[in-house]
Design an enzyme around this catalytic site. Structure first.
Site: not given
Lengths: 283, 283, 283, 283
Positions: B200, B226-228
């Protein structure tokens, strides 16, 4: 383990990968992993094939015999080893124990796929370490006047314990050409600098005096030229003006252990091929 | 270059390496390099073969058609790409220029085996950089109320420039599911932490508050979460109490550039395969 | 910024830290950070004090005059610099642009606490880069027969732009002794190997031939002895048999940029002290 | 050694460095090394002074008494320790021996400036290791129903051996709040991930599943919140798709040993100060 590793090298030409995979497939083997490399300057081709022979229809001897034919056809140098014939390691040490402990402990954790057969030292100091790990220890003192006899005795001990390859774990004697020859590409040394910098004696003192900002360690095969054999692995450690020579020695120990252990692991698993002054080390 | 790269994956079974090499050999191809991998948990097999097709007897189309048959036989997923069809990159940026410059400069040095086709930004600030490197630049502002239209415009621009894959070089907008879908496994993002830590916003601030002694950066494929997405590359930098948040931001830039460039290079050379949340990245 | 940095060195003796802090305190200064180091071999003491002079009761000139007295008393060598007198950098380049871009971009991000005053090159190629960043560029070609005149012209240009220190950002000419003397301990070079290994020409080719498993880069002050000046910073990159000479060159660029930038930052902030062939680099 | 280390922290204000050096100088002490740090967010000042007290005119008790006055004047928290009062370490282990061996061996080489007083384990397995290094070993089994009694017995044993600080060298039990309280900022744990990623159980399995390209280890002070105490040191190791969970476990051991040993060394030398969730670790 019913597996085998075939390493080969030859001048690069068309169809080698195919012919090698066919050779193994035709005999009932199954390729687990295969890696290749071509040396750019003279177009020499290298290959390592790790294969499963559980369902193989030929004996080890037959496989070897057939392989010789393939090798002749392609002008290959080949080396073959079998997973059920674990290699036996001979360790030579002097008084420093950090690399010796490190090898014993990694072996105990199963990191090293080979057995430690014997420890030979020119000093009696580390016998207790070998004892703790239940490995035979022999002290063979070396003095200027008995060097040849001492080396003969060491070689005899190594042979008697069926040693496949030799690890100089901070052994502080220079091996004679005859000794080197007996373990050509099978004797691994660790030097406590990032070679080719700081060859020879007291590399940490040399490093301090030169004011370098990294120190390091190098594992390499032993050749007749001191500290100039084919490099297997190198590590470095960042240092600063704050670090005394004693600090460098302490900080370097971790790097020494690491490069030596990595070289021993790679050699044990037949991952290394030597070509001139370079090594191909397959992951 | 008369070369090609075949990537495939299937359930592991006997004879795949042999059959693939035979397939290529039979059509006049010559294997330059081949790499394999088996995912241990579910025995899924992955292979990348880089081969020379200069003396190939079949057309690209014929090769593809025959490959479909082999794939069916072994239950393979395959991807095929040709060395003479260089990939085209679309870059999206906001206001930070370090990754953008880095990609341009590495491209100029020949490190990236693909072409930079277009730069799209939600801000006008970096137009001059694109101009200096003679790459078309389009500003597509994104506001809450026009997000959908803006994304459509961006996608249209990327298509118009025949973009094969997308690089988010510190692009500060979150892509919608539709955008992600359009570039599934073809959109590379850089996140300024060693994921999964500090997902995040403001990861360097998070890292400072937590008092970590390393910071890092991660390049990954973009997914809906997100960001995964699947991680391609990670780098870290050692830090200490001495470093302020501003220092972390500065020190992190080098890691961001590196992981993004490495991911772009690997993707350009068809070295990456995505499997579930993991990537296989062949050297 | 109303700050100053005092660097000093002298034979170690009792009370130096106290006397220096008293000296600053008595004049209304406030120590922000102070660091010390003693060279172990000859007991030489080094100190760097960063202090706030916002509430100082003496002028710069008075401070300097008083400092000279203290220095005499303790047999100190001292250097004093003021935060409101930013250093000016002269960059020399040839044709490679990666270090030049890197310095410009880091400067733009505020990482380098100094100003880039001028770029001098023996080739016209990189003028456009300097232009983009709005820094004066002068081409001073160097040929064997005009070397002395060319150096004089370069020195004149550097002086004309009030250059405080010189950065050789892959400048491919060897400076004469006279040039070196003019910028003693103020000319920073980057060499593309982990010195002292691979001095001189074509270090990546030397590294490839030797078969090393790490390559690196070194920033150092220029002295009369080629590649033997006091080392400021070193970085290494792990490599393997897979990497060609061209790969080593590409991989080395990142290390070159890093060590040069770090040296420039440290010099700009008065963090370096040279002692014999070593540097003290305070964090 | 006739030296001492003074650590202090207080709100930043003018003249602290001067007043502390004066305080030591006035009592006949000589500063060997002094380091400072200011936490940027709330302007808290930290200082560590290492000084020689060979020619000191006051007793330890007098120095302490006077220091209390200085501390009150500046609102300082202070800690004082003397070089001739070596710290005593209590180690807690379970069945993994790599960190235990590493601490013993580094101690033997003189890297750790403290003494290992006792080893307490919830299993009998590693008694032979402690025996080899001549350190008392006690087995205190822990079961759900006797946890409180077991902890009391462990604490009693640690006290009986005059333990100054505690090292959890892969101890596989969670300490109760009472135990944590008894060793507040004096119990060092090693967690086998780069925290805050992969807290809790089986971090290598978590790392494999997430597909990260680095793994790591973290040493930290133990607090009531599992794996969330102030971080002292972190290391990472680069990994790839090739590595199985077993490989990650093996590769991680080196990082675990390193971060734990570095934390033990720093704590032994009074180099660490804890502030909220962060540590200041002076070199």
């Amino acid at each position: 383990m019913q597996t085998a590793v075939l390493r080969l090298n030859c001048d690069d030409k068309k169809g080698i990968v195919y012919n090698v995979s066919k050779f193994i497939f035709d005999r009932g083997g199954n390729i687990i992993d295969s890696q290749q490399h071509t040396e750019e300057l003279d177009n020499r081709f290298f290959m390592r094939v790790h294969f499963d022979r559980a369902e193989m229809k030929v004996t080890k001897a037959e496989f070897r015999r057939d392989l010789a034919q393939l090798a002749e056809e392609f002008g290959m140098e080949t080396e073959l080893s079998f997973g059920d014939e674990r290699k036996r390691i001979g360790i030579m040490v002097s008084k420093y124990d950090h690399c010796l402990y490190d090898l014993f402990l990694r072996h105990q954790y199963g990191e090293i796929k080979a057995d430690i057969a014997v420890v030979v030292s020119n000093h009696p100091d580390l016998e207790h370490v070998a004892q703790n790990f239940r490995v035979p220890f022999f002290c063979v003192p070396v003095a200027r006047e008995n060097k040849e006899a001492a080396e003969e005795r060491a070689i005899a001990l190594l042979r008697q314990h069926y040693v496949d390859f030799l690890v100089l774990a901070r052994y502080m004697q220079i091996l004679s050409g005859r000794f080197v020859e007996a373990f050509r590409n099978r004797a691994i040394n660790v030097h406590h600098s990032f070679l080719p910098a700081f060859k020879g004696a007291r590399p940490y003192h040399q490093a301090y005096a030169r004011g370098v900002k990294v120190i390091g360690a190098t594992s390499h095969y032993v050749t007749e030229d001191l500290d100039q054999g084919p490099i297997i692995k190198q590590e470095v450690v960042h240092v600063s003006h704050m670090h005394s020579v004693a600090d460098l020695i302490a900080m370097g120990r971790d790097a020494e252990k690491k490069v030596l252990a990595d070289a021993v692991k790679a050699h044990s698993e037949d991952r290394i091929m030597v070509y001139r002054q370079r090594t191909i080390v397959f992951d």
